[in-house]
Design a protein around this motif. Structure first.
Motif, PDB file in Angstrom:
ATOM      1  N   ASP A 126      12.323  -2.624   0.652  1.00  0.00           N
ATOM      2  CA  ASP A 126      12.967  -3.292  -0.574  1.00  0.00           C
ATOM      3  C   ASP A 126      12.072  -3.654  -1.410  1.00  0.00           C
ATOM      4  O   ASP A 126      11.222  -4.909  -1.029  1.00  0.00           O
ATOM      5  CB  ASP A 126      13.971  -4.429  -0.123  1.00  0.00           C
ATOM      6  CG  ASP A 126      14.634  -5.096  -1.377  1.00  0.00           C
ATOM      7  OD1 ASP A 126      14.134  -4.885  -2.471  1.00  0.00           O
ATOM      8  OD2 ASP A 126      15.698  -5.907  -1.215  1.00  0.00           O
ATOM      9  N   PRO A 127      11.807  -3.276  -2.415  1.00  0.00           N
ATOM     10  CA  PRO A 127      10.345  -3.947  -3.394  1.00  0.00           C
ATOM     11  C   PRO A 127      10.508  -5.371  -3.942  1.00  0.00           C
ATOM     12  O   PRO A 127       9.600  -5.776  -3.985  1.00  0.00           O
ATOM     13  CB  PRO A 127      10.273  -3.026  -4.630  1.00  0.00           C
ATOM     14  CG  PRO A 127      11.151  -1.711  -4.073  1.00  0.00           C
ATOM     15  CD  PRO A 127      12.080  -2.438  -3.147  1.00  0.00           C
ATOM     16  N   ASP A 128      11.704  -5.866  -3.926  1.00  0.00           N
ATOM     17  CA  ASP A 128      12.110  -7.296  -4.172  1.00  0.00           C
ATOM     18  C   ASP A 128      11.738  -8.246  -3.279  1.00  0.00           C
ATOM     19  O   ASP A 128      11.359  -9.138  -3.344  1.00  0.00           O
ATOM     20  CB  ASP A 128      13.371  -7.493  -4.755  1.00  0.00           C
ATOM     21  CG  ASP A 128      13.535  -6.564  -5.891  1.00  0.00           C
ATOM     22  OD1 ASP A 128      12.786  -6.256  -7.047  1.00  0.00           O
ATOM     23  OD2 ASP A 128      14.923  -6.097  -6.139  1.00  0.00           O
ATOM     24  N   GLU A 129      11.988  -7.719  -1.893  1.00  0.00           N
ATOM     25  CA  GLU A 129      11.649  -8.711  -0.657  1.00  0.00           C
ATOM     26  C   GLU A 129      10.220  -8.422   0.116  1.00  0.00           C
ATOM     27  O   GLU A 129       9.776  -9.405   0.380  1.00  0.00           O
ATOM     28  CB  GLU A 129      12.689  -8.353   0.289  1.00  0.00           C
ATOM     29  CG  GLU A 129      14.209  -8.972  -0.350  1.00  0.00           C
ATOM     30  CD  GLU A 129      14.371 -10.402  -0.244  1.00  0.00           C
ATOM     31  OE1 GLU A 129      13.389 -11.160   0.596  1.00  0.00           O
ATOM     32  OE2 GLU A 129      15.373 -10.836  -0.730  1.00  0.00           O
ATOM     33  N   LEU A 130      10.004  -7.220   0.189  1.00  0.00           N
ATOM     34  CA  LEU A 130       8.868  -6.659   1.106  1.00  0.00           C
ATOM     35  C   LEU A 130       8.534  -7.474   2.210  1.00  0.00           C
ATOM     36  O   LEU A 130       7.441  -7.845   2.712  1.00  0.00           O
ATOM     37  CB  LEU A 130       7.757  -6.863  -0.020  1.00  0.00           C
ATOM     38  CG  LEU A 130       7.250  -6.140  -1.236  1.00  0.00           C
ATOM     39  CD1 LEU A 130       6.020  -6.553  -1.956  1.00  0.00           C
ATOM     40  CD2 LEU A 130       7.246  -4.652  -0.886  1.00  0.00           C
ATOM     41  N   GLY A 131       9.873  -7.413   3.039  1.00  0.00           N
ATOM     42  CA  GLY A 131       9.751  -8.175   4.261  1.00  0.00           C
ATOM     43  C   GLY A 131       9.978  -9.591   4.248  1.00  0.00           C
ATOM     44  O   GLY A 131      10.017 -10.409   5.369  1.00  0.00           O
ATOM     45  N   ARG A 136       0.919  -1.216   0.147  1.00  0.00           N
ATOM     46  CA  ARG A 136       0.138  -0.039  -0.031  1.00  0.00           C
ATOM     47  C   ARG A 136       1.039   1.197  -0.147  1.00  0.00           C
ATOM     48  O   ARG A 136       0.429   2.318  -0.456  1.00  0.00           O
ATOM     49  CB  ARG A 136      -0.946  -0.046   1.264  1.00  0.00           C
ATOM     50  CG  ARG A 136      -2.197  -1.110   1.177  1.00  0.00           C
ATOM     51  CD  ARG A 136      -3.141  -0.621   2.054  1.00  0.00           C
ATOM     52  NE  ARG A 136      -2.766  -0.608   3.423  1.00  0.00           N
ATOM     53  CZ  ARG A 136      -2.791  -1.576   4.088  1.00  0.00           C
ATOM     54  NH1 ARG A 136      -3.083  -2.808   3.689  1.00  0.00           N
ATOM     55  NH2 ARG A 136      -2.365  -1.738   5.610  1.00  0.00           N
ATOM     56  N   GLN A 137       2.114   1.166   0.726  1.00  0.00           N
ATOM     57  CA  GLN A 137       2.828   2.322   0.692  1.00  0.00           C
ATOM     58  C   GLN A 137       3.544   2.455  -0.501  1.00  0.00           C
ATOM     59  O   GLN A 137       3.762   3.669  -0.821  1.00  0.00           O
ATOM     60  CB  GLN A 137       3.884   2.271   1.955  1.00  0.00           C
ATOM     61  CG  GLN A 137       3.308   1.963   3.374  1.00  0.00           C
ATOM     62  CD  GLN A 137       4.406   1.932   4.272  1.00  0.00           C
ATOM     63  OE1 GLN A 137       5.562   1.101   4.147  1.00  0.00           O
ATOM     64  NE2 GLN A 137       4.401   2.742   5.642  1.00  0.00           N
ATOM     65  N   ILE A 138       3.951   1.645  -1.187  1.00  0.00           N
ATOM     66  CA  ILE A 138       4.531   1.502  -2.598  1.00  0.00           C
ATOM     67  C   ILE A 138       3.318   2.421  -3.787  1.00  0.00           C
ATOM     68  O   ILE A 138       3.733   3.099  -4.534  1.00  0.00           O
ATOM     69  CB  ILE A 138       5.017   0.439  -2.890  1.00  0.00           C
ATOM     70  CG1 ILE A 138       6.483   0.082  -2.116  1.00  0.00           C
ATOM     71  CG2 ILE A 138       5.642   0.443  -4.558  1.00  0.00           C
ATOM     72  CD1 ILE A 138       7.033  -1.359  -2.358  1.00  0.00           C
ATOM     73  N   ALA A 139       2.078   1.653  -3.495  1.00  0.00           N
ATOM     74  CA  ALA A 139       1.203   2.177  -4.592  1.00  0.00           C
ATOM     75  C   ALA A 139       0.881   3.521  -4.040  1.00  0.00           C
ATOM     76  O   ALA A 139       0.896   4.477  -5.100  1.00  0.00           O
ATOM     77  CB  ALA A 139      -0.098   1.460  -4.221  1.00  0.00           C
ATOM     78  N   ALA A 140       0.856   4.077  -2.947  1.00  0.00           N
ATOM     79  CA  ALA A 140       0.595   5.523  -2.713  1.00  0.00           C
ATOM     80  C   ALA A 140       1.991   6.314  -3.056  1.00  0.00           C
ATOM     81  O   ALA A 140       1.473   7.266  -3.650  1.00  0.00           O
ATOM     82  CB  ALA A 140       0.691   5.675  -1.247  1.00  0.00           C
ATOM     83  N   GLU A 141       3.155   5.725  -3.051  1.00  0.00           N
ATOM     84  CA  GLU A 141       4.239   6.783  -3.526  1.00  0.00           C
ATOM     85  C   GLU A 141       4.086   6.580  -5.167  1.00  0.00           C
ATOM     86  O   GLU A 141       4.362   7.589  -5.744  1.00  0.00           O
ATOM     87  CB  GLU A 141       5.718   5.925  -3.187  1.00  0.00           C
ATOM     88  CG  GLU A 141       6.875   6.600  -3.264  1.00  0.00           C
ATOM     89  CD  GLU A 141       6.746   7.900  -2.316  1.00  0.00           C
ATOM     90  OE1 GLU A 141       7.465   8.866  -2.743  1.00  0.00           O
ATOM     91  OE2 GLU A 141       6.392   7.604  -1.131  1.00  0.00           O
ATOM     92  N   ALA A 142       3.611   5.635  -5.600  1.00  0.00           N
ATOM     93  CA  ALA A 142       3.668   5.530  -7.110  1.00  0.00           C
ATOM     94  C   ALA A 142       2.667   6.744  -7.520  1.00  0.00           C
ATOM     95  O   ALA A 142       2.869   7.578  -8.419  1.00  0.00           O
ATOM     96  CB  ALA A 142       2.988   4.225  -7.765  1.00  0.00           C
ATOM     97  N   ALA A 143       1.193   6.684  -6.603  1.00  0.00           N
ATOM     98  CA  ALA A 143       0.460   7.756  -7.117  1.00  0.00           C
ATOM     99  C   ALA A 143       1.083   9.040  -7.153  1.00  0.00           C
ATOM    100  O   ALA A 143       0.633   9.971  -7.776  1.00  0.00           O
ATOM    101  CB  ALA A 143      -0.813   7.393  -6.344  1.00  0.00           C
ATOM    102  N   GLU A 144       1.851   9.287  -5.901  1.00  0.00           N
ATOM    103  CA  GLU A 144       2.424  10.587  -5.783  1.00  0.00           C
ATOM    104  C   GLU A 144       3.556  11.085  -6.789  1.00  0.00           C
ATOM    105  O   GLU A 144       3.305  12.115  -7.330  1.00  0.00           O
ATOM    106  CB  GLU A 144       2.890  10.721  -4.252  1.00  0.00           C
ATOM    107  CG  GLU A 144       1.980  10.524  -3.064  1.00  0.00           C
ATOM    108  CD  GLU A 144       2.831  10.671  -1.938  1.00  0.00           C
ATOM    109  OE1 GLU A 144       4.136  10.703  -1.724  1.00  0.00           O
ATOM    110  OE2 GLU A 144       2.188  10.411  -0.908  1.00  0.00           O
TER     111      GLU A 144
END
Length: 374
Positions: A279-284, A219-227
């Protein structure tokens, strides 16, 4: 002939440097990144120079009969690094370096030689190496840090404490039931149920924890993409500030930000890493891997108290369960010494005492309940 306090101090210093040489050489031998391996070799060389300094200070009399073999803690960390990779032990080593970085501050001969500054540099270098996460054999154990987070938290700590959870909880459960009833099949069934239930609970808890973290990161990455899509100039300014905070000059930081924004995928990846710390490749990590690792760690500890009841009965089974669990508790205590810095004997005894106290309390409660029910 008694050994003077100063000789003991010099010997302790020499032992510490010998340990450092052995540990950094072991890390250099298994580190896949040649640049990082070269750093470890340089650290080993510096520790070797320090060791030679203390050896000269000791002289032939003070060093007589001195064993220069690396300590148990150092040999164990080196073995773990060879078995699981450097990143498995680097956070533990980094915590120890920070803890010991001031050890020479009050020693005038060390200060004159410049050793305190060297030790602080070592601590910063190892902290930086630990923060890269290179060499980690998958995210499974790293994900467990959420449950066992604390000073010096890392995959090694999570593994030791995960097994400890299973051992202490199932030992307490088995002893509690043994205090209430004498039927072997009841105790055995309880132990197996505790092992399975506890392992499943830990696994599902880790799965939910890691999966929830992944969903939050997404969700955080999606929000960053929208910004990034709606306000590219604002995101560029954020990148400029981030790079400036890292010590890059404003003009160079602005040039880097503008270059990154020419490719939105690269820009989003950079913003996720630099601004969100994701890290978008790992996501935790994988929730399935974390759940499986948690299940196995808990089950490994939980099997010790119940295993003797498969082969023995009565008082013999109870005594064997306590003895086998005691060995496992002492081993786990020795394992905690790797990241706490306490002595192996102290850590093993403390863990043994805590486990047996918990077992005694539940046994007493079980006995009381059993008498009441009868």
């Amino acid at each position: 002939m008694t050994v003077s306090d100063d000789t003991r101090r010099l010997r302790s210093n020499l032992q510490g440097e010998v340990d450092g040489v052995a540990l950094y050489e072991a890390l250099a031998g298994v580190e896949p990144d040649p640049n990082l391996a070269a750093v470890f070799r340089r650290l080993a060389a510096v520790e070797g120079a320090h060791a030679e300094f203390w050896r000269r200070k000791l002289g032939p009399v003070g060093g007589e009969g001195l064993h220069l073999r690396p300590t148990f803690r150092t040999r164990a960390l080196a073995w773990l690094a060879r078995r699981f990779g450097p990143a498995f032990v680097l956070p533990t080593i980094a915590a120890a370096e920070v803890r010991d970085s001031s050890a020479y501050d009050a020693q005038s001969d060390a200060v004159a030689r410049g050793l305190p500054a060297d030790e602080r540099v070592h601590a910063r270098v190892i902290e930086a190496a630990a923060s890269t996460g290179r060499g980690m054999p998958g995210p499974a154990l790293a994900a467990l840090e959420g449950r066992h987070r604390g000073t010096g938290g890392n995959a090694l700590r999570a593994a030791v404490l995960g097994a400890n959870d299973g051992l202490v909880s199932n030992l307490s459960l088995v002893m509690g039931v043994a205090g209430a009833v004498s039927a072997q099949h009841t105790i055995l069934l309880t132990g197996i149920a505790g092992l399975v239930a506890g392992s499943c609970s830990m696994a599902m808890g880790e799965w939910l924890s890691v999966n929830s973290s992944r969903e939050l990161y997404q969700r955080q990455i999606a929000a960053e993409a929208a910004e990034l899509e709606q306000s590219p100039e604002e995101e560029k300014e954020e990148l400029v500030l981030i790079y400036q905070a890292k010590g890059v000059g404003e003009s160079q930081a602005r040039a880097l930000a503008e270059q990154l924004l020419t490719n939105k995928d690269t820009a989003l990846d950079t913003l996720a890493r630099e601004e969100l710390g994701i890290d978008p490749d790992e996501l935790g990590g994988s929730p399935w891997a974390a759940g499986a690792a948690s299940f196995l760690l808990f089950a490994t500890g939980a099997i010790f108290p119940v295993a003797p009841f498969f082969l023995l009965s009565g008082a013999a089974a109870l005594a064997a369960s306590l003895a086998l669990s005691g060995v496992a508790l002492a081993a786990i205590g020795a394992g905690t010494s790797l990241f706490t810095g306490r002595s192996v004997a102290f850590s093993a005894f403390r863990q043994l005492a805590v486990g047996y106290i918990a077992a005694a309390v539940t046994f007493g409660i079980g006995r009381l309940v059993g008498v009441t029910l009868s």
